[in-house]
Design a protein around this motif. Sequence first.
Motif, PDB file in Angstrom:
ATOM      1  N   SER A  98      -8.553   2.088  14.267  1.00 23.59           N
ATOM      2  CA  SER A  98      -7.166   1.591  14.227  1.00 23.59           C
ATOM      3  C   SER A  98      -6.707   1.033  15.576  1.00 23.59           C
ATOM      4  N   TYR A  99      -7.462   1.289  16.650  1.00 29.11           N
ATOM      5  CA  TYR A  99      -7.092   0.699  17.941  1.00 29.11           C
ATOM      6  C   TYR A  99      -6.980  -0.825  17.810  1.00 29.11           C
ATOM      7  N   PHE A 100      -7.883  -1.408  17.043  1.00 25.99           N
ATOM      8  CA  PHE A 100      -7.953  -2.874  17.003  1.00 25.99           C
ATOM      9  C   PHE A 100      -6.621  -3.495  16.582  1.00 25.99           C
ATOM     10  N   ILE A 101      -5.939  -2.880  15.636  1.00 25.32           N
ATOM     11  CA  ILE A 101      -4.704  -3.495  15.118  1.00 25.32           C
ATOM     12  C   ILE A 101      -3.442  -2.877  15.718  1.00 25.32           C
ATOM     13  N   LEU A 136      -8.861   2.855  -0.849  1.00 28.44           N
ATOM     14  CA  LEU A 136      -7.508   3.085  -1.374  1.00 28.44           C
ATOM     15  C   LEU A 136      -7.569   3.531  -2.835  1.00 28.44           C
ATOM     16  N   ARG A 137      -8.403   2.825  -3.603  1.00 28.74           N
ATOM     17  CA  ARG A 137      -8.498   3.123  -5.036  1.00 28.74           C
ATOM     18  C   ARG A 137      -9.005   4.550  -5.263  1.00 28.74           C
ATOM     19  N   ASN A 138      -9.890   5.004  -4.400  1.00 31.51           N
ATOM     20  CA  ASN A 138     -10.401   6.368  -4.562  1.00 31.51           C
ATOM     21  C   ASN A 138      -9.326   7.417  -4.313  1.00 31.51           C
ATOM     22  N   ARG A 139      -8.281   7.017  -3.589  1.00 32.81           N
ATOM     23  CA  ARG A 139      -7.203   7.969  -3.286  1.00 32.81           C
ATOM     24  C   ARG A 139      -6.112   7.949  -4.342  1.00 32.81           C
ATOM     25  N   HIS A 140      -5.971   6.794  -5.018  1.00 34.17           N
ATOM     26  CA  HIS A 140      -4.895   6.654  -6.015  1.00 34.17           C
ATOM     27  C   HIS A 140      -5.526   6.388  -7.368  1.00 34.17           C
ATOM     28  N   ARG A 141      -5.232   7.254  -8.324  1.00 33.63           N
ATOM     29  CA  ARG A 141      -5.955   7.200  -9.609  1.00 33.63           C
ATOM     30  C   ARG A 141      -5.722   5.910 -10.380  1.00 33.63           C
ATOM     31  N   PHE A 142      -4.450   5.484 -10.477  1.00 33.13           N
ATOM     32  CA  PHE A 142      -4.167   4.336 -11.338  1.00 33.13           C
ATOM     33  C   PHE A 142      -3.995   3.073 -10.499  1.00 33.13           C
ATOM     34  N   TYR A 143      -5.079   2.616  -9.961  1.00 29.53           N
ATOM     35  CA  TYR A 143      -5.021   1.441  -9.096  1.00 29.53           C
ATOM     36  C   TYR A 143      -5.453   0.212  -9.893  1.00 29.53           C
ATOM     37  N   PRO A 144      -4.822  -0.947  -9.696  1.00 24.36           N
ATOM     38  CA  PRO A 144      -5.280  -2.138 -10.417  1.00 24.36           C
ATOM     39  C   PRO A 144      -6.688  -2.537  -9.961  1.00 24.36           C
ATOM     40  N   SER A 145      -7.330  -3.390 -10.746  1.00 25.91           N
ATOM     41  CA  SER A 145      -8.670  -3.843 -10.335  1.00 25.91           C
ATOM     42  C   SER A 145      -8.517  -4.752  -9.112  1.00 25.91           C
ATOM     43  N   PHE A 146      -9.604  -4.978  -8.392  1.00 25.92           N
ATOM     44  CA  PHE A 146      -9.537  -5.821  -7.197  1.00 25.92           C
ATOM     45  C   PHE A 146      -9.065  -7.229  -7.573  1.00 25.92           C
ATOM     46  N   ASP A 147      -9.590  -7.744  -8.697  1.00 26.21           N
ATOM     47  CA  ASP A 147      -9.206  -9.102  -9.124  1.00 26.21           C
ATOM     48  C   ASP A 147      -7.700  -9.179  -9.385  1.00 26.21           C
ATOM     49  N   ASP A 148      -7.143  -8.168 -10.081  1.00 28.85           N
ATOM     50  CA  ASP A 148      -5.691  -8.156 -10.350  1.00 28.85           C
ATOM     51  C   ASP A 148      -4.904  -8.073  -9.047  1.00 28.85           C
ATOM     52  N   TRP A 149      -5.441  -7.287  -8.176  1.00 29.15           N
ATOM     53  CA  TRP A 149      -4.782  -7.015  -6.898  1.00 29.15           C
ATOM     54  C   TRP A 149      -4.660  -8.305  -6.068  1.00 29.15           C
ATOM     55  N   ILE A 150      -5.709  -9.133  -6.132  1.00 28.78           N
ATOM     56  CA  ILE A 150      -5.717 -10.375  -5.359  1.00 28.78           C
ATOM     57  C   ILE A 150      -4.977 -11.485  -6.114  1.00 28.78           C
ATOM     58  N   SER A 151      -4.807 -11.316  -7.419  1.00 27.32           N
ATOM     59  CA  SER A 151      -4.162 -12.394  -8.193  1.00 27.32           C
ATOM     60  C   SER A 151      -2.660 -12.511  -7.879  1.00 27.32           C
ATOM     61  N   SER A 152      -2.082 -11.497  -7.242  1.00 22.29           N
ATOM     62  CA  SER A 152      -0.635 -11.577  -6.950  1.00 22.29           C
ATOM     63  C   SER A 152      -0.364 -12.633  -5.869  1.00 22.29           C
ATOM     64  N   ASN A 154       1.535 -12.610  -3.329  1.00 26.57           N
ATOM     65  CA  ASN A 154       1.661 -12.166  -1.926  1.00 26.57           C
ATOM     66  C   ASN A 154       0.400 -11.445  -1.428  1.00 26.57           C
ATOM     67  N   PHE A 155      -0.748 -11.799  -2.003  1.00 28.46           N
ATOM     68  CA  PHE A 155      -1.973 -11.057  -1.651  1.00 28.46           C
ATOM     69  C   PHE A 155      -2.295 -11.123  -0.153  1.00 28.46           C
ATOM     70  N   THR A 156      -1.861 -12.190   0.523  1.00 29.39           N
ATOM     71  CA  THR A 156      -2.213 -12.309   1.950  1.00 29.39           C
ATOM     72  C   THR A 156      -1.425 -11.309   2.810  1.00 29.39           C
ATOM     73  N   GLN A 157      -0.377 -10.747   2.195  1.00 35.02           N
ATOM     74  CA  GLN A 157       0.420  -9.767   2.939  1.00 35.02           C
ATOM     75  C   GLN A 157      -0.118  -8.355   2.810  1.00 35.02           C
ATOM     76  N   ARG A 158      -1.100  -8.175   1.947  1.00 32.17           N
ATOM     77  CA  ARG A 158      -1.673  -6.826   1.786  1.00 32.17           C
ATOM     78  C   ARG A 158      -2.507  -6.513   3.029  1.00 32.17           C
ATOM     79  N   THR A 159      -2.274  -5.334   3.607  1.00 34.63           N
ATOM     80  CA  THR A 159      -2.947  -5.010   4.877  1.00 34.63           C
ATOM     81  C   THR A 159      -4.475  -5.159   4.784  1.00 34.63           C
ATOM     82  N   PRO A 160      -5.132  -4.664   3.733  1.00 30.96           N
ATOM     83  CA  PRO A 160      -6.593  -4.817   3.694  1.00 30.96           C
ATOM     84  C   PRO A 160      -7.044  -6.277   3.723  1.00 30.96           C
ATOM     85  N   VAL A 161      -6.188  -7.182   3.271  1.00 31.67           N
ATOM     86  CA  VAL A 161      -6.546  -8.606   3.326  1.00 31.67           C
ATOM     87  C   VAL A 161      -6.207  -9.148   4.715  1.00 31.67           C
ATOM     88  N   LYS A 162      -5.033  -8.759   5.209  1.00 34.29           N
ATOM     89  CA  LYS A 162      -4.552  -9.261   6.510  1.00 34.29           C
ATOM     90  C   LYS A 162      -5.503  -8.928   7.657  1.00 34.29           C
TER      91      LYS A 162
END
Length: 276
Positions: A98-101, A136-152, A154-162
């Motif tokens: 986390s130092y990097f960011i 993240l998905r392993n920590r939260h049971r009902f997580y959308p699929s990666f494809d759904d997650w990127i289809s939104s 504002n996907f560029t604002q998601r920290t894992p993408v940023k």
Amino acid sequence: MLFLLTIIGFLTISSCWSEIFSYNPPKNLSQAIIIGVKKCGTRALLKFLSIHPAIAVASTELHFFDSYTNFQHGLQWYRAQIPINRSSQHIIIEKTPSYFINKSTPLRIARLLPDAQLIIIIRDPITRAISDYVQLRNRHRFYPSFDDWISSSNFTQRTPVKIGCYTQYLRRWLKYFPRHQMHFVDGENLIHHPWEELEHVQTFLNLPVRIHREDFYFNPNKYGFPCLRQTNGCLGLNKGRRHPVIANQTRNKLNDFYLTCNAKLKRLAQINFSWI
Ligand code: A3P
């Protein structure tokens, strides 16, 4: 009363800073820090480096420079977290991705350890984003699929993408450290040819090369990831996890997004990894 409390507060803070700055490191001891990037292979890199006879490593992420509370403990505390077990050890290394960011970290390291050698491991930002998503998905049971997650939209604002747009953070580091104090490790190549990346790091640290191809094997039980031949030479279950297959459309969308970031990275860091 308020005046008295202010004075006491001031004295406490200044004594803490003077303790931090008055620390004299033992002679010949140098420091390297793996400052990131999260999910790019930071744990594997540190584990592999730990077999070098000149290197002492911290067993956990210290979060010294990115946590105000830890930072208050001072440099002596920090150094005590990286015990030297052999007389041959003269380089100490810790990794806290986390130092990097983190905004405060570059200045704090520059003030306390201006000569520190910074190691930055980066990988294809798409794979990095998937890896972050899997965590993240392993920590939260009902997580959308990666494809759904990127289809939104504002996907560029998601920290894992940023995070994969590495230059926005790298710029901050370059304000405080010259480029020659930084070394970039190719996280993709660390998986396929770890000895090559390790050789570059040892050279960067001015060390004789003691980690070789023969030190590694590829473990089929670990999806083919490299492990050290020594006992307990593989990483734990939470490293090297199975990634979901993603749709071409998702990959193209991310490719478009990272195209400019990768081009900037190539210019700024003067590196040329296969995936850039
Ligand atoms: P996945 O678990 O998503 O595959 P970090 O240690 O920075 O969190 O990075 C974790 C990633 O390191 C893993 O992500 C994996 O892809 C990568 N990695 C690189 N070398 C590895 C190794 N030898 N064993 C396991 N994972 C490794």
